[in-house]
Design a protein around this motif. Structure first.
Motif, PDB file in Angstrom:
ATOM      1  N   ILE A   7       0.845  -1.209   0.000  1.00  0.00           N
ATOM      2  CA  ILE A   7       0.000   0.000   0.000  1.00  0.00           C
ATOM      3  C   ILE A   7       0.877   1.254   0.000  1.00  0.00           C
ATOM      4  O   ILE A   7       0.635   2.206  -0.754  1.00  0.00           O
ATOM      5  CB  ILE A   7      -0.964  -0.013   1.225  1.00  0.00           C
ATOM      6  CG1 ILE A   7      -1.966  -1.157   1.065  1.00  0.00           C
ATOM      7  CG2 ILE A   7      -1.701   1.315   1.349  1.00  0.00           C
ATOM      8  CD1 ILE A   7      -2.781  -1.463   2.306  1.00  0.00           C
ATOM      9  N   ALA A   8       1.928   1.225   0.828  1.00  0.00           N
ATOM     10  CA  ALA A   8       2.839   2.386   0.877  1.00  0.00           C
ATOM     11  C   ALA A   8       3.501   2.596  -0.485  1.00  0.00           C
ATOM     12  O   ALA A   8       3.652   3.734  -0.950  1.00  0.00           O
ATOM     13  CB  ALA A   8       3.902   2.158   1.948  1.00  0.00           C
ATOM     14  N   GLY A   9       3.864   1.483  -1.135  1.00  0.00           N
ATOM     15  CA  GLY A   9       4.472   1.566  -2.468  1.00  0.00           C
ATOM     16  C   GLY A   9       3.529   2.214  -3.469  1.00  0.00           C
ATOM     17  O   GLY A   9       3.926   3.054  -4.278  1.00  0.00           O
ATOM     18  N   GLN A  10       2.236   1.825  -3.389  1.00  0.00           N
ATOM     19  CA  GLN A  10       1.241   2.418  -4.288  1.00  0.00           C
ATOM     20  C   GLN A  10       1.089   3.916  -4.021  1.00  0.00           C
ATOM     21  O   GLN A  10       0.969   4.712  -4.952  1.00  0.00           O
ATOM     22  CB  GLN A  10      -0.118   1.725  -4.085  1.00  0.00           C
ATOM     23  CG  GLN A  10      -0.136   0.273  -4.489  1.00  0.00           C
ATOM     24  CD  GLN A  10       0.033   0.102  -5.990  1.00  0.00           C
ATOM     25  OE1 GLN A  10      -0.629   0.744  -6.776  1.00  0.00           O
ATOM     26  NE2 GLN A  10       0.964  -0.742  -6.391  1.00  0.00           N
ATOM     27  N   TYR A  11       1.121   4.260  -2.727  1.00  0.00           N
ATOM     28  CA  TYR A  11       0.986   5.684  -2.365  1.00  0.00           C
ATOM     29  C   TYR A  11       2.170   6.487  -2.911  1.00  0.00           C
ATOM     30  O   TYR A  11       1.999   7.570  -3.481  1.00  0.00           O
ATOM     31  CB  TYR A  11       0.917   5.822  -0.830  1.00  0.00           C
ATOM     32  CG  TYR A  11       0.793   7.254  -0.371  1.00  0.00           C
ATOM     33  CD1 TYR A  11      -0.431   7.915  -0.446  1.00  0.00           C
ATOM     34  CD2 TYR A  11       1.886   7.950   0.117  1.00  0.00           C
ATOM     35  CE1 TYR A  11      -0.556   9.233  -0.056  1.00  0.00           C
ATOM     36  CE2 TYR A  11       1.775   9.266   0.514  1.00  0.00           C
ATOM     37  CZ  TYR A  11       0.543   9.900   0.433  1.00  0.00           C
ATOM     38  OH  TYR A  11       0.431  11.222   0.819  1.00  0.00           O
ATOM     39  N   ILE A  12       3.357   5.923  -2.753  1.00  0.00           N
ATOM     40  CA  ILE A  12       4.566   6.619  -3.230  1.00  0.00           C
ATOM     41  C   ILE A  12       4.544   6.739  -4.757  1.00  0.00           C
ATOM     42  O   ILE A  12       4.854   7.787  -5.317  1.00  0.00           O
ATOM     43  CB  ILE A  12       5.826   5.866  -2.738  1.00  0.00           C
ATOM     44  CG1 ILE A  12       5.998   6.094  -1.243  1.00  0.00           C
ATOM     45  CG2 ILE A  12       7.083   6.315  -3.487  1.00  0.00           C
ATOM     46  CD1 ILE A  12       7.019   5.205  -0.593  1.00  0.00           C
ATOM     47  N   THR A  13       4.131   5.662  -5.421  1.00  0.00           N
ATOM     48  CA  THR A  13       4.069   5.694  -6.892  1.00  0.00           C
ATOM     49  C   THR A  13       3.084   6.763  -7.358  1.00  0.00           C
ATOM     50  O   THR A  13       3.324   7.458  -8.344  1.00  0.00           O
ATOM     51  CB  THR A  13       3.621   4.314  -7.424  1.00  0.00           C
ATOM     52  OG1 THR A  13       4.382   3.324  -6.769  1.00  0.00           O
ATOM     53  CG2 THR A  13       3.819   4.201  -8.911  1.00  0.00           C
ATOM     54  N   HIS A  14       1.963   6.859  -6.633  1.00  0.00           N
ATOM     55  CA  HIS A  14       0.937   7.849  -7.015  1.00  0.00           C
ATOM     56  C   HIS A  14       1.418   9.278  -6.762  1.00  0.00           C
ATOM     57  O   HIS A  14       1.043  10.197  -7.474  1.00  0.00           O
ATOM     58  CB  HIS A  14      -0.342   7.567  -6.220  1.00  0.00           C
ATOM     59  CG  HIS A  14      -1.516   8.374  -6.682  1.00  0.00           C
ATOM     60  ND1 HIS A  14      -2.085   8.196  -7.927  1.00  0.00           N
ATOM     61  CD2 HIS A  14      -2.227   9.366  -6.092  1.00  0.00           C
ATOM     62  CE1 HIS A  14      -3.098   9.037  -8.070  1.00  0.00           C
ATOM     63  NE2 HIS A  14      -3.201   9.759  -6.978  1.00  0.00           N
TER      64      HIS A  14
END
Lengths: 393, 224
Positions: A7-14
């Motif tokens: 989830i953190a990875g998705q947030y950072i990517t976004h």
């Protein structure tokens, strides 16, 4: 934990721009002091090793640092010139072998070093391609010069004027590259070596032109008295020394008064060195003789004093950056309040919420840490070249 | 499914007071809750879900006495047994449609995300006619499509109780009907109950029963 990281990875990517800014800040502030430390260590190593391997340097009175930096590292700051007689003086003393150095001119950004073949033996420089200097107008180039300019034996290299406004001064001389030195990881890699006489030709003390006693164009002749012929500026001087015209090159005046920047003195033993130093200690001596080791030690003391100031500045900037990063994270937390409220309503535990936020920080810090390690590693790998290119020359 | 007895609740620093002497919702029942704003409809949903704790009284969902659970117990109960549909959808903008649907499984250890759950998520998306948008982000979807994603998320855990807080409040009439059809069909398949807060009186005939909340608000009506 994997889900939190996902989830953190998705947030950072976004939020790429925000993440990239944070990563850049953390990487820079962490890598800067480490890279600087590495470069300074390498500078110290290079400066001291070259200084330690050069016993004595004789030059004009004045700045000992300029003299050493120019003689050892071919620095652009040229010390006051001395005459070739200084070399003869050292040789005549029987205390040391002299190696004259004339490091004043440049070719395409690299220093031209006029010297004798003794220099190559003294520095233990070896040829990677081609052959050593043999004839007037030839040059042997360092490994970096060959790489940067794409030169190899058979190519030519033109010397640069000292200044663009120097219209009446030094003529560019087209030099033939006859050899390329092996990498020595010293300033020699970035130098263009020529024979002293070639350096004097660049300066205009020696030149080549058509034989004025046989010239057909009489408008070139100003005055003729017996064998002595005076030509005017119309007489063409050769800008390249070739097999055909090398015989026409000649020097006017006494070679003993021709200029050099320094003499490296190689004493037979410690006692000879001490005696030689003693001879130049008198106040009325024309020259100064210095031990490069002592001069470089003084320079390093100053560098490390400056480094201490830099460390303090980096510490303050680092503290400010950490505060800014904390602010960014707390603002980000506020922006994510709605999301946090939603997952709380869905049934997410407090620990999971903390883990989600911690994962974001962990990923950013880990990426920054990896980048920092890469920067430091690259600095360490290329520190030798970087120091020579940036600081020593 | 829901048994409420002698429920009393008031917010700190407010004179709002909710009093529900008795409320029952059956296993397959679809109950609409109506009432003016501030009458405590959303508060009731939050009490049933265990987000708020009653000052007194009993709330039992299935066989679980929600009022007696501690904070951690209430969270696990909520995420495992209740599907929540919000008026503003409350989707996570940086996650894809599929990740939004799977989100409850990624934020708790009480649920385990596996192949079967993923398959169920895709089947739900197909059922709700949003399968083609599964890799998109919520920002790229229409209002109706977003609410379908939110419903998929609420239904993924196969809860026996779905709480909907004005779930169709932001939708046009066509979308309202379609979404309620899909939701009711899914609940009927699983014998699940629905307690839905709504202001839309046109929808009331579709519910089995309607509870008017004006009866439960003890005081402080004006504070809503």
């Amino acid at each position: 934990m994997l889900d939190s990281l996902y989830i953190a990875g998705q947030y950072i990517t976004h939020n790429k721009a925000k993440a990239a800014t944070l990563i850049a800040c953390i990487t820079l502030i962490a890598a800067l002091p480490l890279a600087l430390e590495s470069l300074l260590d390498e500078s110290e190593r290079q400066l001291t090793s070259r200084a330690a391997s050069t016993p004595l340097v004789l030059g004009a009175k004045g700045s000992a640092l300029d003299l050493v930096m120019n003689t050892l590292y071919f620095d652009d700051e040229v010390p006051e010139l001395i005459s070739m007689a200084a070399t003869e003086q050292v040789a005549a003393s029987d205390l040391a072998a002299p190696v004259p150095v004339y490091a004043r001119y440049h070719a395409r950004g690299f220093p031209i070093v006029g010297t004798t073949l003794d220099y190559f033996d003294f520095r233990r420089l070896q040829m990677a391609q081609g052959r050593p200097l043999a004839v007037l107008g030839e040059c042997v180039i360092g490994a970096d010069v060959a790489r940067d300019l794409g030169l190899e034996p058979g190519d030519s290299l033109v010397s640069s004027p000292e200044s663009v406004f120097d219209l009446a001064g030094v003529y560019p001389l087209k030099m033939k590259v006859v050899g390329v030195l092996r990498d020595s990881h010293t300033s020699d890699d970035r130098a263009v070596f020529v024979d002293l006489k070639t350096a004097w030709v660049i300066e205009g003390l020696g030149h080549g032109h058509d034989d004025v006693t046989r010239i057909k164009d009489r408008s070139v002749i100003l005055d003729r008295t017996g064998d002595n012929v005076v030509a005017n500026a119309k007489l063409m001087q050769f800008t390249e020394i070739t097999e055909d015209n090398v015989g026409s090159f000649h020097f006017h005046g006494d070679a003993a008064i021709y200029p050099i920047t320094a003499v490296i003195a190689l004493p037979a033993d410690e006692k000879s060195g001490t005696i030689l130093r003693g001879r130049y200690l008198q106040a009325d001596a024309d020259y100064q003789i210095v031990e490069p080791d002592d001069v470089i030690d003084g320079l390093l003391e100053n560098i490390f004093r400056i480094k201490n100031v830099l460390d303090a500045v980096i510490a303050v900037v680092g503290f400010a950056t950490v505060l800014a990063i904390v602010l960014v994270f707390s603002l980000s937390l506020r922006l994510r309040e709605r999301e946090i409220n939603t997952i709380f309503k869905l049934g997410c535990s407090r620990m999971t919420i903390a883990r989600l936020l911690a994962s974001e920080i962990a990923i950013i810090v880990l990426i920054s840490g990896a980048l920092c390690a890469a920067v430091v590693w690259m600095t360490n790998v290329y520190s030798s070249d970087l120091v020579r290119a940036l600081f020593i020359g | 499914m829901i048994h409420i007895q002698g429920l009393e609740f008031r917010y700190a620093h407010s004179d709002f007071r909710l009093s529900v002497p008795s409320l029952q919702v059956g296993a397959r029942e679809r109950v609409a809750v109506i009432g003016p704003s501030g009458s405590g409809k959303t508060t009731l949903l939050n009490l049933i879900a265990g987000i708020f704790v009653p000052n007194s009284g009993e709330i039992t969902v299935g066989n679980v006495p929600v009022h007696a659970l501690d904070d951690a117990g209430r969270r696990v109960f909520r995420i495992s047994n209740i599907g929540f549909v919000f008026q503003d959808f409350e989707l996570i903008d940086y996650l894809s449609v599929l990740d939004n649907i799977l989100h409850p499984y990624r934020i708790t250890r009480a649920l385990r995300l596996n192949k079967e759950v993923r398959g169920r998520a895709i089947a739900l998306a197909e059922q709700m006619a949003i399968a083609k948008h599964i890799k998109r982000r919520p920002g790229e979807l229409s209002q109706g499509e977003r609410q379908r994603v939110a419903i998929c998320r609420a239904l993924l855990t196969q809860p026996k109780l779905v709480l909907a807080d004005e779930a169709t409040g932001n939708l046009d009439p066509d979308n309202k009907t379609q979404i309620l059809d899909l939701l009711f069909a899914n609940l009927a398949e699983r014998d699940a109950a629905l307690l839905a807060v709504t202001h839309d009186h046109d929808l009331l005939p579709r519910f089995d029963r309607v509870e008017d909340f004006r009866a439960f608000r003890a005081s402080g009506e004006a504070n809503a």
